[in-house]
Scaffold this motif. Sequence first.
Motif, PDB file in Angstrom:
ATOM      1  N   ILE A 242       0.930  70.941 -48.241  1.00 52.10           N
ATOM      2  CA  ILE A 242       0.188  69.922 -48.998  1.00 52.10           C
ATOM      3  C   ILE A 242       0.687  69.870 -50.444  1.00 52.10           C
ATOM      4  O   ILE A 242       0.887  68.774 -51.006  1.00 52.10           O
ATOM      5  CB  ILE A 242      -1.325  70.211 -48.941  1.00 52.10           C
ATOM      6  CG1 ILE A 242      -1.847  69.987 -47.514  1.00 52.10           C
ATOM      7  CG2 ILE A 242      -2.098  69.349 -49.933  1.00 52.10           C
ATOM      8  CD1 ILE A 242      -3.264  70.445 -47.296  1.00 52.10           C
ATOM      9  N   ALA A 243       0.911  71.033 -51.057  1.00 48.01           N
ATOM     10  CA  ALA A 243       1.372  71.058 -52.449  1.00 48.01           C
ATOM     11  C   ALA A 243       2.765  70.465 -52.595  1.00 48.01           C
ATOM     12  O   ALA A 243       3.037  69.746 -53.563  1.00 48.01           O
ATOM     13  CB  ALA A 243       1.364  72.491 -52.973  1.00 48.01           C
TER      14      ALA A 243
ATOM     15  N   MET B 104       3.488  67.093 -54.879  1.00 43.54           N
ATOM     16  CA  MET B 104       4.390  67.213 -56.020  1.00 43.54           C
ATOM     17  C   MET B 104       5.785  66.645 -55.736  1.00 43.54           C
ATOM     18  O   MET B 104       6.656  66.704 -56.600  1.00 43.54           O
ATOM     19  CB  MET B 104       4.514  68.674 -56.452  1.00 43.54           C
ATOM     20  CG  MET B 104       3.189  69.296 -56.878  1.00 43.54           C
ATOM     21  SD  MET B 104       2.368  68.415 -58.201  1.00 43.54           S
ATOM     22  CE  MET B 104       3.432  68.764 -59.548  1.00 43.54           C
ATOM     23  N   ASN B 105       6.002  66.091 -54.553  1.00 41.02           N
ATOM     24  CA  ASN B 105       7.282  65.508 -54.147  1.00 41.02           C
ATOM     25  C   ASN B 105       8.446  66.499 -54.273  1.00 41.02           C
ATOM     26  O   ASN B 105       9.519  66.180 -54.780  1.00 41.02           O
ATOM     27  CB  ASN B 105       7.590  64.242 -54.937  1.00 41.02           C
ATOM     28  CG  ASN B 105       6.611  63.128 -54.615  1.00 41.02           C
ATOM     29  OD1 ASN B 105       6.151  63.021 -53.473  1.00 41.02           O
ATOM     30  ND2 ASN B 105       6.276  62.325 -55.597  1.00 41.02           N
TER      31      ASN B 105
END
Length: 108
Positions: free
Chosen positions: A60-61, A65-66
């Motif tokens: 998910i992070a 944050m791409n």
Amino acid sequence: MVVVCVMIANRETKNNGILKMLALPISKGKLALTKFFVLLSFLAIQLLIFFISFVIAGIIATKIMNVTESIPVLYLLTWTLKLFTTMIPARVCGQLQYCLKNRCYLWD
């Protein structure tokens, strides 16, 4: 792990559970060995849940944050296994203390 140990101790003392276990035709040592394996299985389940939640949070992070790099799952797995193996001696010491206190041996 402390919470699990306290829950097991409460289960034994409520309603004379330890007396019922000791009335079974099984040696005290085998009961202690079974408790040890139950604690190890709870430890393995706990570490598995932490590992899965850490991987999901990492995915998910990285999406938010791409970040194009992937999560080092093998690295996380090795550290999870190292944590499990370092906890085994702690459980052995705790179980040994229990056995010596209650005088339960495998050869009884």
